[in-house]
Scaffold this active site. Structure first.
Site, PDB file in Angstrom:
ATOM      1  CG  ASP A  24      -1.882   1.047   1.337  1.00 38.36           C
ATOM      2  OD1 ASP A  24      -2.227   1.713   0.195  1.00 38.36           O
ATOM      3  OD2 ASP A  24      -2.475   1.419   2.585  1.00 38.36           O
ATOM      4  CG  HIS A  25      -0.216   4.881  -0.268  1.00 38.30           C
ATOM      5  ND1 HIS A  25      -0.685   5.667  -1.318  1.00 38.30           N
ATOM      6  CD2 HIS A  25      -1.381   4.715   0.412  1.00 38.30           C
ATOM      7  CE1 HIS A  25      -1.753   5.942  -1.391  1.00 38.30           C
ATOM      8  NE2 HIS A  25      -2.460   5.237  -0.438  1.00 38.30           N
ATOM      9  CG  HIS A  78      -4.082   8.969   3.006  1.00 38.63           C
ATOM     10  ND1 HIS A  78      -2.979   8.912   2.295  1.00 38.63           N
ATOM     11  CD2 HIS A  78      -4.617   7.758   2.567  1.00 38.63           C
ATOM     12  CE1 HIS A  78      -3.027   8.120   1.410  1.00 38.63           C
ATOM     13  NE2 HIS A  78      -4.058   7.021   1.871  1.00 38.63           N
ATOM     14  N   GLY A  79      -6.444   9.421   6.537  1.00 42.21           N
ATOM     15  CA  GLY A  79      -6.764   9.592   7.812  1.00 42.21           C
ATOM     16  C   GLY A  79      -7.985  10.282   8.306  1.00 42.21           C
ATOM     17  CG  HIS A 106      -6.153   5.251  -1.645  1.00 44.19           C
ATOM     18  ND1 HIS A 106      -5.062   4.616  -0.627  1.00 44.19           N
ATOM     19  CD2 HIS A 106      -6.470   4.795  -2.776  1.00 44.19           C
ATOM     20  CE1 HIS A 106      -4.826   3.680  -1.759  1.00 44.19           C
ATOM     21  NE2 HIS A 106      -5.535   3.803  -3.114  1.00 44.19           N
ATOM     22  N   GLY A 107      -8.299   6.799   1.874  1.00 41.94           N
ATOM     23  CA  GLY A 107      -8.651   7.691   2.862  1.00 41.94           C
ATOM     24  C   GLY A 107     -10.133   7.794   3.285  1.00 41.94           C
ATOM     25  CB  ALA A 108     -12.674   5.286   2.745  1.00 38.70           C
ATOM     26  CB  SER A 109     -10.552   6.668   8.179  1.00 35.71           C
ATOM     27  OG  SER A 109     -10.502   5.250   8.063  1.00 35.71           O
ATOM     28  CB  THR A 156      -7.437   6.228  10.090  1.00 34.52           C
ATOM     29  OG1 THR A 156      -6.484   6.481   9.053  1.00 34.52           O
ATOM     30  CG2 THR A 156      -7.047   7.140  11.401  1.00 34.52           C
TER      31      THR A 156
HETATM   32 ZN   LIG Z   1      -4.170   5.031   0.638  1.00 32.59          ZN
END
Ligand SMILES: [Zn+2]
Length: 289
Positions: free
Chosen positions: A81-82, A186-187, A216-219, A241
């Site tokens: 991932d990344h 993200h986060g 990405h960054g769905a949190s 996260t």
């Molecule tokens: Zn990501």
């Protein structure tokens, strides 16, 4: 076993998404797989960031995923991932990862494109020699933030993925999946509302229909936002996260409630159980149509 691209193809046709969840320890990995399977997911992606991979070990991650796949007779795909360079992606592919994300999105377009193309070519070469399908995800548009709880992240439409660049990137690199930016970060941020620009995402999909889109960054996003993105064409959603927060809160609680408990599998299980609730809720949300 069907390939990851075949599962994503089914998701695209069916209007749902596969989850991608991160781990750095065996208990979390197993918890993710148990929860995804129980919640009715057809398959699950699990990932390690570079930091998570350093902690668990790449060969260990590959072996653990192989073991849970066997244990649960369930399709689990391991993703780097990344990973931030060709060299790191190469290491992951050599170790046996099913998929990598080459993330050079901080670089200028031409450098991001050439690095991503190189990873795709390497992945295809190794796929051929091993008779497997190693898939590659590229990222375009700079996704801000980190997989932690943060106060505020400045984001403006200038940071969004540009449809014409997305098109050029996919044509030049041949990536299987594309991570795009349209309001996601993200986060989790505490002092602002995270909001997706679905109309912008639709313009990207219109320009490049033939790639699998990854959120990405769905949190920290509202379920309705994630579901609108899936409806518009996202087939893979990353959560990290929220799982970390649930796991850590579970551990805090377990250690606080029973300070004398010294049996790791007893207090770790409390963290895993909290994390599983998050995975289960996300999977059900991705499958809702
Ligand atoms: Zn990501």
């Amino acid at each position: 076993m069907k390939t990851l691209n075949e599962y994503l193809k089914d998701a695209k046709a069916g209007g749902y998404a596969l989850g991608h969840f991160n781990f750095s320890t065996e208990d979390v990995l197993r918890g993710i797989v148990e929860a995804a399977r129980e919640a009715g997911a057809p398959a699950v992606m699990v990932g390690t960031s570079e930091g998570e991979a350093d902690y668990v070990g790449m060969y260990e991650a590959v072996a653990l995923v192989g073991a849970v796949r066997k244990h649960y007779d369930f399709p689990v795909f391991l993703n780097a991932d990344h990973f931030k360079s060709f060299g790191k992606c190469q290491e992951a592919i050599d170790a046996g990862y099913d998929s990598v994300i080459i993330d050079e999105s901080k670089m200028v377009f031409a450098d991001n494109t050439s690095a991503s193309k190189k990873v795709v070519e390497y992945g295809r070469e190794v796929s051929k020699s091993r008779n497997v399908e190693i898939t590659v995800e590229g990222e375009i548009g700079y996704l801000k933030g980190s997989s932690e709880v943060q106060k505020k992240i400045e984001i403006s439409p200038a940071d969004y993925t540009k449809p014409e660049e997305a098109k050029e990137f996919v044509v030049k690199t041949g990536v299987d999946r594309l991570a795009v930016v349209f309001g996601n970060i993200h986060g989790i941020v505490t002092d602002q509302e995270e909001k997706l620009d679905i109309e912008h995402f639709k313009r990207i999909v219109e320009a490049v229909p033939d790639v699998y889109y990854v959120l990405h960054g769905a949190s920290g996003l509202k379920d309705s936002d994630v579901q609108a993105a899936i409806k518009a064409g996202v087939t893979n959603v990353h959560f990290n996260t929220e799982l970390r927060v649930a796991y850590t809160e579970g551990l805090h609680k377990a250690l606080h409630d029973k300070p004398g408990e010294t049996t790791p599998y007893k207090y770790l299980k409390v963290g895993v159980d909290e994390m599983k609730k998050v995975v289960s809720a996300k999977v059900q949300m991705f499958m809702e149509r």
